[in-house]
Scaffold this active site. Structure first.
Site, short mmCIF file in Angstrom:
data_model
loop_
_atom_site.label_atom_id
_atom_site.label_comp_id
_atom_site.label_asym_id
_atom_site.label_seq_id
_atom_site.Cartn_x
_atom_site.Cartn_y
_atom_site.Cartn_z
CB SER A 142 5.13 -5.68 -4.04
OG SER A 142 5.98 -4.58 -3.80
CE1 TYR A 155 0.88 -2.75 -2.26
CE2 TYR A 155 3.25 -2.50 -2.04
CZ TYR A 155 2.15 -2.85 -2.79
OH TYR A 155 2.31 -3.33 -4.07
#
Ligand code: NAP
Length: 247
Positions: A142, A155
């Site tokens: 990501s 995250y």
């Protein structure tokens, strides 16, 4: 596309979003794809659609938090198609939250799926790649593998970890095994559904999940890396929506 036709590609988290798009796109380019995830009904439907379009695809129920399951998944690709060429570590979840909300179970879950799941994938596919002295990992991280902000602390930590794992693995493996990291910016998928706090989910959607990339854009990035000649290892690809400047 040269370099993809006939390759056997196993994809974790292929029941929706980016994993599904990778499966569909690579199958369309002639790869033989093996789809894994927990939602078997979704997998069945995607495999049927790929087959109806003339592609080659099979699926197996997979929970990436279970080492044995991931081992069986990689071996299933070899049983079905005789070999394994590419292993896409894609399964992931993103239950964003502020640390002082103490959503400890969600932290554990993210570490189990986003980090340990990738390590399980490596443990399952690397022996197969080493035995034939070739193969490619594609690890989906990501932009959160290089960016952190409020609510993305855990995250982002999981994605920073996968970036470190990918770069370390790249240096450790033999000359003929490739390691590619693909870091998407905000992309159309079901990912925001994993945010358990309704207000935060709404905020995340309004602030960051506008101008989303289609999942097919990430699939094209994966195809680019997989299609390169064996002596070219595309190490990292970062893909953001042109309009998205915040992350
Ligand atoms: N969409 C974005 O904006 C974005 C941006 C950057 C990075 N990413 C990354 O892209 C990857 C794919 O996410 P997505 O955006 O496509 O979201 P998604 O539509 O929610 O897909 C997530 C996939 O992961 C699978 N999964 C979750 N837990 C699993 C488990 N324990 N075992 C096996 N599979 C599991 C889900 O399948 P089941 O529920 O059927 O098991 C699903 O197929 C993730 O790693 C995510 O972090 C997404």
């Amino acid at each position: 596309m040269d370099g993809i036709k006939g390759k056997v590609v196993a994809i974790t988290g292929a029941s929706s979003g980016i994993g599904e798009a990778i499966a569909r796109h690579l199958a369309g380019l002639g790869a033989r794809v093996v789809l894994g995830a927990r939602r078997v009904d979704n997998l069945k439907g995607i495999v049927a659609a790929i087959s109806a379009d003339g592609g080659q695809a099979v699926y197996k129920k997979l929970d990436v938090t279970d080492t044995e399951d991931v081992l069986a998944f990689a071996n299933y690709a070899v049983e079905q198609y005789g070999t394994l060429d590419v292993f896409v570590n894609n399964a992931g979840l993103m239950p964003l939250s502020m640390v002082n909300n103490y959503k400890v179970a969600e932290w554990h879950r993210m570490i189990d799926v986003n980090v340990k799941g990738v390590l399980h994938g490596i443990a399952a596919a690397l022996p197969i790649f080493e035995a034939k002295d070739s193969g490619q990992f594609v690890n989906i991280t990501s932009v959160g593998d290089r960016w952190v902000g409020p609510t993305s602390t855990v995250y982002s930590a999981t994605k920073f970890a996968v970036r470190a794992i990918s770069d370390g693995l790249r240096q450790e493996v033999s000359g003929n095994i490739r390691v590619t990291l693909v870091a998407p910016g905000p992309t159309e998928s079901e990912l925001a559904e994993t945010i358990s706090d309704p207000a935060l989910k709404q905020l995340a959607i309004e602030k960051f999940r506008t101008d989303l990339l289609p999942a097919a854009a990430i699939a094209r990035a994966v195809a680019y890396a997989v299609s390169q000649p064996a002596d070219v290892d595309v190490n990292e690809i970062v893909v953001r929506p042109t309009a998205q400047k915040a992350l």
